[in-house]
Enzyme design. Structure first.
Site, PDB file in Angstrom:
ATOM      1  N   HIS A 179      -6.319   3.430  -3.505  1.00 50.90           N
ATOM      2  CA  HIS A 179      -5.387   2.334  -3.216  1.00 50.90           C
ATOM      3  C   HIS A 179      -4.746   1.754  -4.480  1.00 50.90           C
ATOM      4  O   HIS A 179      -3.533   1.570  -4.540  1.00 50.90           O
ATOM      5  CB  HIS A 179      -6.108   1.208  -2.464  1.00 50.90           C
ATOM      6  CG  HIS A 179      -6.918   1.678  -1.293  1.00 50.90           C
ATOM      7  ND1 HIS A 179      -6.497   2.669  -0.440  1.00 50.90           N
ATOM      8  CD2 HIS A 179      -8.144   1.298  -0.830  1.00 50.90           C
ATOM      9  CE1 HIS A 179      -7.416   2.872   0.499  1.00 50.90           C
ATOM     10  NE2 HIS A 179      -8.425   2.052   0.278  1.00 50.90           N
ATOM     11  N   VAL A 212     -18.753  21.349  15.122  1.00 51.72           N
ATOM     12  CA  VAL A 212     -17.758  21.894  14.187  1.00 51.72           C
ATOM     13  C   VAL A 212     -18.197  23.201  13.533  1.00 51.72           C
ATOM     14  O   VAL A 212     -17.364  23.955  13.030  1.00 51.72           O
ATOM     15  CB  VAL A 212     -17.360  20.884  13.086  1.00 51.72           C
ATOM     16  CG1 VAL A 212     -16.556  19.736  13.648  1.00 51.72           C
ATOM     17  CG2 VAL A 212     -18.551  20.385  12.317  1.00 51.72           C
ATOM     18  N   ASP A 259      -3.726   7.268   2.894  1.00 53.57           N
ATOM     19  CA  ASP A 259      -4.193   6.132   2.118  1.00 53.57           C
ATOM     20  C   ASP A 259      -3.619   4.945   2.870  1.00 53.57           C
ATOM     21  O   ASP A 259      -2.406   4.705   2.817  1.00 53.57           O
ATOM     22  CB  ASP A 259      -3.646   6.173   0.680  1.00 53.57           C
ATOM     23  CG  ASP A 259      -4.204   5.019  -0.134  1.00 53.57           C
ATOM     24  OD1 ASP A 259      -4.252   3.889   0.396  1.00 53.57           O
ATOM     25  OD2 ASP A 259      -4.597   5.236  -1.290  1.00 53.57           O
ATOM     26  N   HIS A 260      -4.454   4.235   3.600  1.00 54.89           N
ATOM     27  CA  HIS A 260      -3.893   3.262   4.542  1.00 54.89           C
ATOM     28  C   HIS A 260      -3.130   2.140   3.838  1.00 54.89           C
ATOM     29  O   HIS A 260      -2.311   1.470   4.444  1.00 54.89           O
ATOM     30  CB  HIS A 260      -4.963   2.735   5.500  1.00 54.89           C
ATOM     31  CG  HIS A 260      -5.887   1.717   4.917  1.00 54.89           C
ATOM     32  ND1 HIS A 260      -6.914   2.058   4.070  1.00 54.89           N
ATOM     33  CD2 HIS A 260      -5.938   0.370   5.034  1.00 54.89           C
ATOM     34  CE1 HIS A 260      -7.560   0.954   3.717  1.00 54.89           C
ATOM     35  NE2 HIS A 260      -6.980  -0.088   4.281  1.00 54.89           N
TER      36      HIS A 260
HETATM   37  C1  BG6 Z   1     -11.278   1.061   2.391  1.00 52.08           C
HETATM   38  C2  BG6 Z   1     -12.574   0.900   1.649  1.00 52.08           C
HETATM   39  O1  BG6 Z   1     -10.573   2.179   1.917  1.00 52.08           O
HETATM   40  O2  BG6 Z   1     -10.476  -0.095   2.198  1.00 52.08           O
HETATM   41  C3  BG6 Z   1     -13.292  -0.364   2.072  1.00 52.08           C
HETATM   42  O3  BG6 Z   1     -13.399   2.022   1.902  1.00 52.08           O
HETATM   43  C4  BG6 Z   1     -12.381  -1.557   1.960  1.00 52.08           C
HETATM   44  O4  BG6 Z   1     -14.462  -0.563   1.306  1.00 52.08           O
HETATM   45  C5  BG6 Z   1     -11.061  -1.287   2.667  1.00 52.08           C
HETATM   46  O5  BG6 Z   1     -13.044  -2.660   2.555  1.00 52.08           O
HETATM   47  C6  BG6 Z   1     -10.071  -2.407   2.422  1.00 52.08           C
HETATM   48  O6  BG6 Z   1      -8.948  -2.203   3.228  1.00 52.08           O
HETATM   49  P1  BG6 Z   1      -8.115  -3.436   3.754  1.00 52.08           P
HETATM   50  O7  BG6 Z   1      -6.974  -2.841   4.495  1.00 52.08           O
HETATM   51  O8  BG6 Z   1      -9.033  -4.262   4.609  1.00 52.08           O
HETATM   52  O9  BG6 Z   1      -7.702  -4.216   2.536  1.00 52.08           O
END
Ligand code: BG6
Length: 498
Positions: free
Chosen positions: A241, A87, A178-179
Protein backbone atom coordinates in the site's frame (compact mmCIF):
# COMPACT_ATOMS: atom_id res chain seq x y z
CA UNK A 1 -18.87 3.09 -18.64
CA UNK A 2 -18.71 -0.21 -20.44
CA UNK A 3 -18.42 -3.67 -19.06
CA UNK A 4 -17.90 -7.04 -20.58
CA UNK A 5 -21.27 -8.29 -19.44
CA UNK A 6 -20.73 -11.92 -20.21
CA UNK A 7 -18.46 -13.58 -17.73
CA UNK A 8 -18.02 -16.65 -15.61
CA UNK A 9 -16.40 -15.98 -12.25
CA UNK A 10 -14.71 -18.87 -10.50
CA UNK A 11 -13.97 -17.87 -6.95
CA UNK A 12 -11.47 -20.07 -5.12
CA UNK A 13 -12.05 -19.52 -1.41
CA UNK A 14 -15.76 -19.05 -2.06
CA UNK A 15 -16.72 -19.82 1.55
CA UNK A 16 -14.07 -17.50 3.00
CA UNK A 17 -14.19 -14.22 4.78
CA UNK A 18 -13.05 -12.06 1.87
CA UNK A 19 -15.64 -13.53 -0.47
CA UNK A 20 -18.39 -12.95 2.07
CA UNK A 21 -17.32 -9.50 3.25
CA UNK A 22 -16.20 -7.97 -0.02
CA UNK A 23 -16.70 -9.98 -3.18
CA UNK A 24 -20.38 -10.93 -3.04
CA UNK A 25 -21.52 -7.47 -1.89
CA UNK A 26 -19.39 -5.88 -4.63
CA UNK A 27 -20.84 -8.14 -7.30
CA UNK A 28 -24.30 -7.31 -6.06
CA UNK A 29 -23.64 -3.57 -6.22
CA UNK A 30 -22.51 -3.94 -9.83
CA UNK A 31 -25.62 -6.00 -10.58
CA UNK A 32 -27.87 -3.43 -8.96
CA UNK A 33 -26.34 -0.69 -11.11
CA UNK A 34 -26.77 -2.75 -14.25
CA UNK A 35 -23.01 -3.00 -14.70
CA UNK A 36 -23.37 -6.74 -14.48
CA UNK A 37 -26.48 -7.94 -16.32
CA UNK A 38 -27.96 -11.38 -16.76
CA UNK A 39 -25.14 -13.06 -18.67
CA UNK A 40 -22.95 -13.89 -15.75
CA UNK A 41 -22.48 -16.84 -13.43
CA UNK A 42 -20.37 -17.45 -10.37
CA UNK A 43 -18.86 -20.74 -9.30
CA UNK A 44 -17.88 -20.61 -5.66
CA UNK A 45 -15.45 -23.29 -4.72
CA UNK A 46 -13.79 -24.38 -1.49
CA UNK A 47 -13.26 -27.51 0.56
CA UNK A 48 -16.57 -27.49 2.38
CA UNK A 49 -19.45 -29.56 1.08
CA UNK A 50 -22.18 -27.06 0.32
CA UNK A 51 -25.16 -27.33 -1.97
CA UNK A 52 -26.10 -24.64 -4.48
CA UNK A 53 -29.10 -23.76 -2.35
CA UNK A 54 -27.08 -23.36 0.80
CA UNK A 55 -24.48 -21.30 -1.05
CA UNK A 56 -27.19 -18.99 -2.42
CA UNK A 57 -28.56 -18.51 1.07
CA UNK A 58 -25.09 -17.47 2.24
CA UNK A 59 -24.71 -15.08 -0.69
CA UNK A 60 -28.09 -13.53 0.11
CA UNK A 61 -27.06 -13.15 3.73
CA UNK A 62 -23.93 -11.21 2.70
CA UNK A 63 -25.95 -8.68 0.70
CA UNK A 64 -28.93 -8.32 2.98
CA UNK A 65 -28.17 -4.68 3.80
CA UNK A 66 -27.95 -3.73 0.14
CA UNK A 67 -30.85 -5.46 -1.52
CA UNK A 68 -33.70 -3.73 -3.31
CA UNK A 69 -36.11 -6.56 -2.62
CA UNK A 70 -36.11 -10.24 -1.78
CA UNK A 71 -36.93 -11.10 -5.39
CA UNK A 72 -33.99 -9.07 -6.65
CA UNK A 73 -31.65 -10.75 -4.15
CA UNK A 74 -32.96 -14.17 -5.17
CA UNK A 75 -32.54 -13.34 -8.86
CA UNK A 76 -28.94 -12.30 -8.20
CA UNK A 77 -28.20 -15.36 -6.07
CA UNK A 78 -29.62 -17.67 -8.75
CA UNK A 79 -26.44 -16.96 -10.75
CA UNK A 80 -24.32 -18.63 -8.05
CA UNK A 81 -23.24 -22.27 -8.13
CA UNK A 82 -21.18 -24.17 -5.64
CA UNK A 83 -18.62 -26.89 -6.26
CA UNK A 84 -16.73 -28.48 -3.40
CA UNK A 85 -13.10 -28.70 -4.31
CA UNK A 86 -9.68 -29.80 -3.16
CA UNK A 87 -7.15 -27.62 -4.95
CA UNK A 88 -4.58 -30.41 -5.02
CA UNK A 89 -6.85 -32.97 -6.63
CA UNK A 90 -6.84 -32.97 -10.47
CA UNK A 91 -10.17 -34.84 -10.54
CA UNK A 92 -11.88 -31.87 -8.98
CA UNK A 93 -10.80 -29.59 -11.80
CA UNK A 94 -12.52 -31.91 -14.21
CA UNK A 95 -15.78 -31.37 -12.30
CA UNK A 96 -15.18 -27.63 -12.31
CA UNK A 97 -14.60 -27.71 -16.03
CA UNK A 98 -17.83 -29.56 -16.69
CA UNK A 99 -19.78 -27.08 -14.62
CA UNK A 100 -18.03 -24.14 -16.31
CA UNK A 101 -18.93 -25.45 -19.75
CA UNK A 102 -22.54 -25.99 -18.76
CA UNK A 103 -22.83 -22.48 -17.35
CA UNK A 104 -21.08 -21.03 -20.35
CA UNK A 105 -23.88 -22.31 -22.56
CA UNK A 106 -26.68 -21.53 -20.11
CA UNK A 107 -25.65 -17.88 -19.69
CA UNK A 108 -24.26 -17.26 -23.22
CA UNK A 109 -20.90 -16.41 -21.72
CA UNK A 110 -18.80 -16.91 -24.86
CA UNK A 111 -15.83 -18.32 -22.99
CA UNK A 112 -15.02 -15.25 -20.87
CA UNK A 113 -13.49 -16.42 -17.61
CA UNK A 114 -12.37 -14.62 -14.52
CA UNK A 115 -10.59 -16.69 -11.89
CA UNK A 116 -10.46 -15.11 -8.47
CA UNK A 117 -7.96 -16.62 -6.03
CA UNK A 118 -9.27 -15.46 -2.67
CA UNK A 119 -7.17 -17.86 -0.63
CA UNK A 120 -3.67 -18.53 0.62
CA UNK A 121 -0.96 -17.73 -1.97
CA UNK A 122 0.57 -21.16 -1.16
CA UNK A 123 -1.99 -22.57 -3.57
CA UNK A 124 -1.67 -20.03 -6.41
CA UNK A 125 0.93 -22.08 -8.29
CA UNK A 126 -1.00 -25.35 -8.04
CA UNK A 127 -4.31 -23.78 -8.99
CA UNK A 128 -3.05 -21.94 -12.06
CA UNK A 129 -1.19 -25.01 -13.25
CA UNK A 130 -4.27 -27.19 -12.83
CA UNK A 131 -6.51 -24.64 -14.53
CA UNK A 132 -4.26 -24.94 -17.52
CA UNK A 133 -3.70 -28.68 -17.49
CA UNK A 134 -7.35 -29.59 -16.99
CA UNK A 135 -8.45 -27.17 -19.70
CA UNK A 136 -10.32 -24.61 -17.61
CA UNK A 137 -8.53 -21.74 -19.28
CA UNK A 138 -10.80 -21.10 -22.24
CA UNK A 139 -9.60 -20.52 -25.76
CA UNK A 140 -12.46 -18.51 -27.13
CA UNK A 141 -12.97 -15.65 -24.64
CA UNK A 142 -10.85 -13.69 -22.23
CA UNK A 143 -9.07 -15.32 -19.30
CA UNK A 144 -8.23 -13.11 -16.35
CA UNK A 145 -6.77 -13.96 -12.98
CA UNK A 146 -7.30 -11.85 -9.87
CA UNK A 147 -5.01 -12.57 -6.97
CA UNK A 148 -4.90 -11.27 -3.47
CA UNK A 149 -1.88 -10.32 -1.40
CA UNK A 150 0.52 -11.24 0.05
CA UNK A 151 2.41 -11.74 -3.17
CA UNK A 152 5.39 -13.58 -1.68
CA UNK A 153 7.20 -12.70 1.52
CA UNK A 154 10.36 -11.38 -0.17
CA UNK A 155 11.66 -10.82 -3.68
CA UNK A 156 12.76 -14.41 -4.13
CA UNK A 157 9.50 -16.04 -3.08
CA UNK A 158 7.52 -13.48 -5.08
CA UNK A 159 9.61 -14.27 -8.19
CA UNK A 160 8.98 -17.99 -7.82
CA UNK A 161 5.27 -17.37 -7.40
CA UNK A 162 5.26 -15.08 -10.39
CA UNK A 163 7.04 -17.59 -12.58
CA UNK A 164 4.50 -20.28 -11.65
CA UNK A 165 1.59 -18.04 -12.54
CA UNK A 166 3.24 -16.73 -15.68
CA UNK A 167 3.53 -20.26 -17.02
CA UNK A 168 -0.21 -20.05 -17.59
CA UNK A 169 -1.27 -16.39 -17.61
CA UNK A 170 0.63 -13.56 -19.22
CA UNK A 171 1.11 -10.25 -17.45
CA UNK A 172 -1.83 -8.61 -19.23
CA UNK A 173 -4.15 -11.32 -17.81
CA UNK A 174 -2.97 -11.02 -14.20
CA UNK A 175 -4.70 -8.54 -11.90
CA UNK A 176 -2.85 -8.27 -8.57
CA UNK A 177 -5.10 -6.62 -6.03
CA UNK A 178 -3.89 -3.82 -3.81
CA UNK A 179 -7.14 -2.61 -2.34
CA UNK A 180 -5.64 0.83 -1.61
CA UNK A 181 -5.63 1.41 -5.38
CA UNK A 182 -9.41 1.10 -5.32
CA UNK A 183 -9.79 3.88 -2.76
CA UNK A 184 -11.40 7.03 -4.08
CA UNK A 185 -8.77 9.46 -2.86
CA UNK A 186 -5.84 7.29 -3.89
CA UNK A 187 -7.30 7.39 -7.39
CA UNK A 188 -7.67 11.14 -6.98
CA UNK A 189 -3.90 11.66 -6.59
CA UNK A 190 -3.39 11.62 -10.35
CA UNK A 191 -6.29 14.01 -10.93
CA UNK A 192 -5.08 16.50 -8.35
CA UNK A 193 -1.59 16.40 -9.82
CA UNK A 194 -2.27 16.31 -13.54
CA UNK A 195 -5.41 18.43 -13.78
CA UNK A 196 -4.03 21.41 -11.83
CA UNK A 197 -1.14 23.34 -13.27
CA UNK A 198 -0.71 25.23 -10.03
CA UNK A 199 0.02 21.96 -8.26
CA UNK A 200 1.90 20.05 -10.91
CA UNK A 201 4.25 22.93 -11.69
CA UNK A 202 5.28 23.00 -8.03
CA UNK A 203 5.42 19.25 -7.70
CA UNK A 204 9.20 18.95 -7.46
CA UNK A 205 12.28 19.51 -5.32
CA UNK A 206 12.35 23.24 -5.98
CA UNK A 207 9.15 23.79 -4.05
CA UNK A 208 8.51 20.71 -1.93
CA UNK A 209 10.42 20.18 1.29
CA UNK A 210 9.16 16.71 2.16
CA UNK A 211 6.16 14.43 1.72
CA UNK A 212 4.59 12.51 4.59
CA UNK A 213 2.39 9.46 4.27
CA UNK A 214 0.60 8.06 7.32
CA UNK A 215 -1.50 4.89 7.39
CA UNK A 216 -2.65 4.76 10.96
CA UNK A 217 -4.79 2.02 12.49
CA UNK A 218 -6.42 2.08 15.89
CA UNK A 219 -7.04 -1.66 16.21
CA UNK A 220 -4.45 -4.21 17.26
CA UNK A 221 -3.83 -7.43 15.34
CA UNK A 222 -7.11 -8.86 16.66
CA UNK A 223 -7.56 -12.47 15.53
CA UNK A 224 -4.92 -12.24 12.77
CA UNK A 225 -1.90 -12.80 15.03
CA UNK A 226 -0.88 -16.00 13.24
CA UNK A 227 -0.54 -14.26 9.89
CA UNK A 228 0.70 -10.94 11.21
CA UNK A 229 3.48 -12.32 13.36
CA UNK A 230 5.15 -13.72 10.24
CA UNK A 231 4.54 -10.54 8.31
CA UNK A 232 4.86 -7.39 10.41
CA UNK A 233 4.03 -3.84 9.39
CA UNK A 234 6.83 -3.60 6.83
CA UNK A 235 5.56 -6.47 4.71
CA UNK A 236 1.89 -5.99 5.55
CA UNK A 237 1.61 -2.29 4.68
CA UNK A 238 4.86 -0.79 3.35
CA UNK A 239 5.75 -3.24 0.58
CA UNK A 240 2.33 -2.84 -1.01
CA UNK A 241 0.00 0.00 0.00
CA UNK A 242 2.58 2.59 1.01
CA UNK A 243 4.95 2.04 -1.90
CA UNK A 244 1.99 2.16 -4.26
CA UNK A 245 1.02 5.55 -2.85
CA UNK A 246 4.65 6.68 -3.14
CA UNK A 247 4.72 5.65 -6.79
CA UNK A 248 1.56 7.62 -7.59
CA UNK A 249 2.94 10.70 -5.87
CA UNK A 250 6.38 10.40 -7.43
CA UNK A 251 5.70 9.24 -10.99
CA UNK A 252 6.17 11.48 -14.01
CA UNK A 253 3.02 12.50 -15.92
CA UNK A 254 2.03 9.66 -18.25
CA UNK A 255 1.48 10.60 -21.90
CA UNK A 256 -2.02 9.13 -21.71
CA UNK A 257 -4.24 7.94 -18.87
CA UNK A 258 -4.11 4.37 -20.16
CA UNK A 259 -3.16 1.54 -17.83
CA UNK A 260 0.04 0.79 -19.71
CA UNK A 261 1.22 4.40 -19.63
CA UNK A 262 0.44 4.91 -15.97
CA UNK A 263 2.02 1.65 -14.90
CA UNK A 264 5.15 2.42 -16.91
CA UNK A 265 5.57 5.65 -14.99
CA UNK A 266 4.91 3.95 -11.65
CA UNK A 267 7.47 1.29 -12.46
CA UNK A 268 10.06 3.95 -13.29
CA UNK A 269 9.36 5.76 -10.03
CA UNK A 270 9.70 2.58 -7.97
CA UNK A 271 12.91 1.65 -9.72
CA UNK A 272 14.29 5.05 -8.76
CA UNK A 273 13.65 4.47 -5.04
CA UNK A 274 17.10 4.35 -3.47
CA UNK A 275 17.95 0.92 -2.04
CA UNK A 276 19.62 1.28 1.33
CA UNK A 277 22.81 -0.48 2.23
CA UNK A 278 22.39 -2.59 5.39
CA UNK A 279 24.43 -0.10 7.42
CA UNK A 280 22.09 2.74 6.35
CA UNK A 281 18.90 1.04 7.51
CA UNK A 282 19.15 2.02 11.17
CA UNK A 283 19.34 5.72 10.34
CA UNK A 284 16.42 5.63 7.94
CA UNK A 285 13.90 3.12 9.27
CA UNK A 286 12.56 2.54 12.77
CA UNK A 287 10.27 -0.14 14.15
CA UNK A 288 8.41 -0.86 17.37
CA UNK A 289 5.71 -2.96 19.01
CA UNK A 290 2.62 -1.80 20.82
CA UNK A 291 2.63 -2.14 24.58
CA UNK A 292 -0.11 -3.16 27.02
CA UNK A 293 -2.63 -0.52 27.96
CA UNK A 294 -5.47 -0.19 30.42
CA UNK A 295 -5.91 3.57 30.35
CA UNK A 296 -9.30 3.40 28.64
CA UNK A 297 -10.85 0.98 31.10
CA UNK A 298 -10.27 -2.24 29.16
CA UNK A 299 -7.10 -4.22 29.38
CA UNK A 300 -5.34 -4.25 26.00
CA UNK A 301 -2.55 -6.76 25.52
CA UNK A 302 1.05 -6.08 24.72
CA UNK A 303 1.60 -7.32 21.17
CA UNK A 304 3.59 -10.31 22.44
CA UNK A 305 0.59 -11.44 24.47
CA UNK A 306 -1.82 -11.41 21.55
CA UNK A 307 -3.39 -14.65 20.36
CA UNK A 308 -1.12 -16.72 18.08
CA UNK A 309 1.83 -14.37 18.56
CA UNK A 310 5.14 -15.72 19.91
CA UNK A 311 5.80 -14.38 23.41
CA UNK A 312 9.29 -13.32 22.39
CA UNK A 313 8.14 -12.03 19.02
CA UNK A 314 10.34 -9.41 17.37
CA UNK A 315 7.73 -8.56 14.75
CA UNK A 316 7.11 -4.85 14.34
CA UNK A 317 3.59 -3.44 14.61
CA UNK A 318 4.85 0.03 13.75
CA UNK A 319 7.27 1.22 11.15
CA UNK A 320 8.42 4.68 10.11
CA UNK A 321 10.97 5.41 7.47
CA UNK A 322 12.51 7.78 5.02
CA UNK A 323 12.32 6.98 1.33
CA UNK A 324 14.54 8.75 -1.18
CA UNK A 325 13.89 8.82 -4.89
CA UNK A 326 16.82 9.39 -7.17
CA UNK A 327 15.30 11.37 -10.00
CA UNK A 328 15.78 14.95 -11.18
CA UNK A 329 12.34 15.77 -9.77
CA UNK A 330 12.80 14.30 -6.31
CA UNK A 331 16.51 14.49 -5.50
CA UNK A 332 16.75 15.76 -1.93
CA UNK A 333 13.05 15.43 -1.03
CA UNK A 334 12.45 12.82 1.67
CA UNK A 335 9.21 10.86 1.58
CA UNK A 336 8.53 10.00 5.21
CA UNK A 337 6.18 7.11 5.79
CA UNK A 338 4.66 5.58 8.90
CA UNK A 339 2.11 2.95 9.70
CA UNK A 340 1.14 1.00 12.75
CA UNK A 341 -1.51 -0.82 14.72
CA UNK A 342 -3.10 0.51 17.93
CA UNK A 343 -2.31 4.12 17.09
CA UNK A 344 -4.38 7.14 18.03
CA UNK A 345 -6.99 6.70 15.33
CA UNK A 346 -7.81 5.00 12.07
CA UNK A 347 -6.83 7.32 9.27
CA UNK A 348 -4.81 7.66 6.10
CA UNK A 349 -3.32 10.98 5.09
CA UNK A 350 -0.75 12.41 2.73
CA UNK A 351 0.83 15.72 3.70
CA UNK A 352 2.87 17.53 1.09
CA UNK A 353 5.00 20.09 2.90
CA UNK A 354 6.18 22.98 0.73
CA UNK A 355 9.37 24.96 1.20
CA UNK A 356 9.21 28.22 3.04
CA UNK A 357 9.36 31.64 1.40
CA UNK A 358 13.01 32.72 1.14
CA UNK A 359 12.67 35.53 3.66
CA UNK A 360 10.21 36.09 6.49
CA UNK A 361 9.15 39.73 6.05
CA UNK A 362 6.66 39.38 8.88
CA UNK A 363 9.15 38.85 11.65
CA UNK A 364 12.00 40.82 13.18
CA UNK A 365 14.09 37.80 12.34
CA UNK A 366 13.93 37.25 8.58
CA UNK A 367 15.29 33.73 9.04
CA UNK A 368 12.47 32.64 11.30
CA UNK A 369 10.34 30.02 9.54
CA UNK A 370 6.68 30.69 8.87
CA UNK A 371 4.41 27.66 9.16
CA UNK A 372 4.87 25.83 5.84
CA UNK A 373 2.23 25.56 3.15
CA UNK A 374 0.89 22.03 3.35
CA UNK A 375 -1.34 20.27 0.89
CA UNK A 376 -3.08 17.40 2.67
CA UNK A 377 -4.88 14.61 0.90
CA UNK A 378 -7.28 12.82 3.23
CA UNK A 379 -7.79 9.27 2.06
CA UNK A 380 -9.88 7.79 4.86
CA UNK A 381 -12.13 7.90 6.78
CA UNK A 382 -12.49 11.56 5.75
CA UNK A 383 -12.09 12.02 2.02
CA UNK A 384 -10.91 15.43 0.89
CA UNK A 385 -8.14 17.99 0.77
CA UNK A 386 -6.81 20.89 2.70
CA UNK A 387 -4.30 23.58 1.93
CA UNK A 388 -2.53 25.34 4.75
CA UNK A 389 -1.73 28.97 3.93
CA UNK A 390 -0.42 31.98 5.84
CA UNK A 391 -2.65 35.04 5.78
CA UNK A 392 -2.96 38.34 7.56
CA UNK A 393 -4.57 38.24 10.97
CA UNK A 394 -7.65 40.48 10.74
CA UNK A 395 -7.15 43.81 12.48
CA UNK A 396 -4.46 46.38 12.90
CA UNK A 397 -0.90 45.44 12.00
CA UNK A 398 0.59 42.77 9.80
CA UNK A 399 0.61 39.78 12.04
CA UNK A 400 0.24 36.48 10.22
CA UNK A 401 -2.25 33.76 10.82
CA UNK A 402 -2.41 30.20 9.51
CA UNK A 403 -5.48 29.23 7.59
CA UNK A 404 -6.64 25.87 6.35
CA UNK A 405 -8.69 25.79 3.16
CA UNK A 406 -10.62 22.53 3.30
CA UNK A 407 -12.78 20.41 1.14
CA UNK A 408 -14.39 17.27 2.46
CA UNK A 409 -16.51 14.96 0.38
CA UNK A 410 -19.98 15.01 1.90
CA UNK A 411 -21.17 12.04 3.92
CA UNK A 412 -23.57 11.34 1.07
CA UNK A 413 -20.79 11.28 -1.55
CA UNK A 414 -18.72 8.98 0.63
CA UNK A 415 -21.69 6.71 1.29
CA UNK A 416 -22.63 6.55 -2.39
CA UNK A 417 -19.19 6.12 -3.83
CA UNK A 418 -18.35 2.59 -4.88
CA UNK A 419 -16.37 0.36 -2.57
CA UNK A 420 -12.75 -0.33 -3.49
CA UNK A 421 -13.53 -3.94 -4.42
CA UNK A 422 -16.49 -2.95 -6.53
CA UNK A 423 -14.33 -0.59 -8.57
CA UNK A 424 -11.52 -3.10 -8.90
CA UNK A 425 -13.78 -5.92 -10.06
CA UNK A 426 -15.41 -3.54 -12.52
CA UNK A 427 -11.99 -2.50 -13.88
CA UNK A 428 -10.96 -6.11 -14.25
CA UNK A 429 -14.16 -6.89 -16.17
CA UNK A 430 -13.15 -4.12 -18.56
CA UNK A 431 -9.58 -5.38 -18.79
CA UNK A 432 -8.32 -2.13 -17.27
CA UNK A 433 -5.23 -2.83 -15.16
CA UNK A 434 -4.55 0.76 -14.04
CA UNK A 435 -5.42 0.06 -10.44
CA UNK A 436 -3.64 -3.27 -10.14
CA UNK A 437 0.04 -3.80 -9.48
CA UNK A 438 2.30 -4.88 -12.28
CA UNK A 439 4.94 -7.50 -11.52
CA UNK A 440 7.74 -4.96 -12.06
CA UNK A 441 6.21 -2.80 -9.31
CA UNK A 442 5.98 -5.76 -6.96
CA UNK A 443 9.59 -6.72 -7.73
CA UNK A 444 11.00 -3.23 -7.06
CA UNK A 445 9.00 -2.92 -3.86
CA UNK A 446 10.30 -6.21 -2.52
CA UNK A 447 13.89 -5.32 -3.37
CA UNK A 448 13.54 -2.14 -1.32
CA UNK A 449 11.85 -3.85 1.61
CA UNK A 450 14.14 -6.90 1.64
CA UNK A 451 17.24 -4.95 2.66
CA UNK A 452 15.40 -3.48 5.63
CA UNK A 453 13.85 -6.77 6.66
CA UNK A 454 17.14 -8.68 6.40
CA UNK A 455 18.98 -6.04 8.39
CA UNK A 456 16.34 -6.13 11.10
CA UNK A 457 16.40 -9.92 11.19
CA UNK A 458 20.07 -9.79 12.08
CA UNK A 459 19.66 -7.15 14.74
CA UNK A 460 18.70 -8.84 18.02
CA UNK A 461 18.40 -5.75 20.16
CA UNK A 462 15.13 -5.27 22.04
CA UNK A 463 12.37 -3.59 20.01
CA UNK A 464 11.09 -0.35 21.51
CA UNK A 465 7.42 -0.40 22.46
CA UNK A 466 4.96 2.44 22.07
CA UNK A 467 1.91 3.39 23.97
CA UNK A 468 -1.44 2.34 22.55
CA UNK A 469 -3.33 5.37 21.33
CA UNK A 470 -0.16 7.31 20.57
CA UNK A 471 1.31 7.94 17.13
CA UNK A 472 4.18 5.52 17.66
CA UNK A 473 7.52 5.65 19.45
CA UNK A 474 9.73 8.71 19.94
CA UNK A 475 12.12 7.20 17.37
CA UNK A 476 9.58 8.03 14.69
CA UNK A 477 9.59 11.73 15.64
CA UNK A 478 13.38 11.71 15.85
CA UNK A 479 13.63 10.38 12.32
CA UNK A 480 12.19 13.66 11.05
CA UNK A 481 13.65 15.88 13.74
CA UNK A 482 17.20 15.04 12.73
CA UNK A 483 16.40 16.39 9.24
CA UNK A 484 14.79 19.49 10.77
CA UNK A 485 11.19 18.36 10.12
CA UNK A 486 8.23 17.12 12.13
CA UNK A 487 5.17 15.06 11.39
CA UNK A 488 2.45 17.39 10.21
CA UNK A 489 -0.46 15.16 11.21
CA UNK A 490 -0.87 14.90 14.94
CA UNK A 491 -4.32 13.55 15.67
CA UNK A 492 -4.67 15.13 19.08
CA UNK A 493 -8.20 16.17 18.44
CA UNK A 494 -9.32 14.21 15.39
CA UNK A 495 -12.46 16.30 14.79
CA UNK A 496 -10.47 19.49 14.56
CA UNK A 497 -7.66 17.93 12.60
CA UNK A 498 -9.83 16.61 9.83
C1 BG6 B 1 -4.45 -4.98 4.81
C2 BG6 B 1 -3.56 -5.41 5.95
O1 BG6 B 1 -3.78 -5.11 3.59
O2 BG6 B 1 -4.81 -3.62 4.99
C3 BG6 B 1 -4.24 -5.17 7.28
O3 BG6 B 1 -3.26 -6.79 5.81
C4 BG6 B 1 -4.71 -3.75 7.39
O4 BG6 B 1 -3.37 -5.49 8.35
C5 BG6 B 1 -5.53 -3.36 6.17
O5 BG6 B 1 -5.49 -3.64 8.57
C6 BG6 B 1 -5.87 -1.88 6.18
O6 BG6 B 1 -6.76 -1.62 5.15
P1 BG6 B 1 -7.82 -0.45 5.29
O7 BG6 B 1 -8.53 -0.41 3.99
O8 BG6 B 1 -8.70 -0.80 6.45
O9 BG6 B 1 -7.03 0.80 5.59
Amino acid sequence: MTTEQNVLFTIFGGTGDLAKRKLYPSLYRLYKKGLLKEQFAVIGTARREWTDDYYREIVKETIKDLTISEEHAAEFASHFYYQSHNVNDSEHYVNLKELAEKLDVRYHINGNRLFYLAMSPNFFGTITQQLNEQGLVSDNGFNRLIIEKPFGHDYESASILNEQIREVFDESQIFRIDHYLGKEMVQNISTVRFANNMIESMWNNRYIDNIQITLSESLGVEERGGYYDKSGALRDMVQNHILQIVSLLAMEPPTKLKDKDIRNEKIKALRAVRLYKPEEVKDNFVRAQYGADSSKGTQLNHYQNEMNVADDSQTETFVAGKILIDTFRWKGVPFYIRTGKRLAEKGTQINVVFKNVPLNLFSEDVDEDLPPNVLSIYIQPTEGFSLQLNTKKAGIGLETDTLNLKHKHSAETVANSPEAYEKLIFDCLNGDATNFTHWDEVASSWKFVDVIRQTWDQDHSELPSYQSGSMGPAESDNLLAKDGFKWHWKPVNPDEEN
